[in-house]
Design an enzyme around this catalytic site. Structure first.
Site, PDB file in Angstrom:
ATOM      1  N   CYS A   2       0.871  -1.178   0.000  1.00  0.00           N
ATOM      2  CA  CYS A   2       0.000   0.000   0.000  1.00  0.00           C
ATOM      3  C   CYS A   2       0.903   1.221   0.000  1.00  0.00           C
ATOM      4  O   CYS A   2       1.614   1.471   0.974  1.00  0.00           O
ATOM      5  CB  CYS A   2      -0.927   0.010   1.217  1.00  0.00           C
ATOM      6  N   GLU A 104      -3.854   1.396  -6.306  1.00  0.00           N
ATOM      7  CA  GLU A 104      -2.900   0.350  -6.668  1.00  0.00           C
ATOM      8  C   GLU A 104      -2.710   0.404  -8.177  1.00  0.00           C
ATOM      9  O   GLU A 104      -3.609   0.834  -8.907  1.00  0.00           O
ATOM     10  CB  GLU A 104      -3.388  -1.023  -6.212  1.00  0.00           C
TER      11      GLU A 104
END
Length: 221
Positions: A2, A104
């Site tokens: 992340c 992402e």
């Protein structure tokens, strides 16, 4: 992993969602939260929950150089209870890192496509995090890292890792359980159920952390 996320909710919404009694000092929403920035986190001090800012990128208390934080924005939940950098934090220094989506990058044939990813049934949520206090030559830093895990079925096509998103009814337990053994904290994370996620493509505008406006979350047509 992340490496970028958002928090666009207003302050009152956050206070109500997480049961915080005191205002959040200097709260600012952000379309593009990046490592090295101060991020909104919630801890439990033994008496009450407190919301405030930690720098994203863990600098362990024993570190000689604060630059190590840029290498420690994430910690693998599968092994954090065994690693010297994280295991004592798993026992005593757990935190919530407040978010409402994360980004992402999906590998394509020629380039990576950024996506904005959110839970399907709620606006606000918390990543499971760890924090620590570092002091050196009179300088103090309070820093954090986001725990990650193997991608679920939804995320596998996008990336092989994903952040640990705490279910709504488990967020308090992550920070209010008091001292635990690292193994107990690990078992808690392993027991969490995965919730449904949704995603859409956004422009490469989000790739630069300098960009922080609605262009970051605008759906790519």
């Amino acid at each position: 992993m992340c490496g970028r996320y958002t928090l666009l909710a207003d302050e009152l919404e956050i206070l109500q969602e997480f049961g915080i009694d005191q205002p959040i000092e200097d709260y600012q929403p952000s379309y593009n939260i990046a490592p090295g920035q101060n991020v909104l986190a919630i801890i439990h001090d033994g008496k009450q929950k407190r919301a405030g800012y930690l720098r994203w990128g863990l600098v362990p208390s024993w570190a000689k150089d604060e630059k190590i934080g840029y290498k420690m924005i994430n910690a693998r939940s599968e092994s954090a209870h065994e690693k010297p950098s994280f295991k004592q934090l798993m026992a005593r220094k757990r935190c919530l890192i407040v978010a409402d989506s994360f980004y992402e990058w999906q590998q394509g044939e020629n380039e990576k496509q950024p996506k904005r990813i959110q839970p399907g049934n709620r606006a606000l949520f918390a990543f499971a995090g760890l924090w620590d206090k570092w002091e050196n030559d009179g300088k103090k830093l309070f820093t954090c890292t986001i725990l990650t895990k193997e991608a679920n079925d939804f995320m596998q096509d996008i990336h092989h890792r994903m952040p640990v998103i705490l279910p709504k009814d488990k967020a308090n337990a992550w920070i209010t359980a008091g001292d635990q053994t690292p193994a107990e904290a690990h078992h808690f994370l392993e027991s969490l159920e995965t919730e449904d996620l949704q995603a859409y493509n956004v422009a490469s505008y989000v790739n630069s952390a300098k960009n922080n406006d609605e262009g970051c979350i605008a759906p790519l047509i």
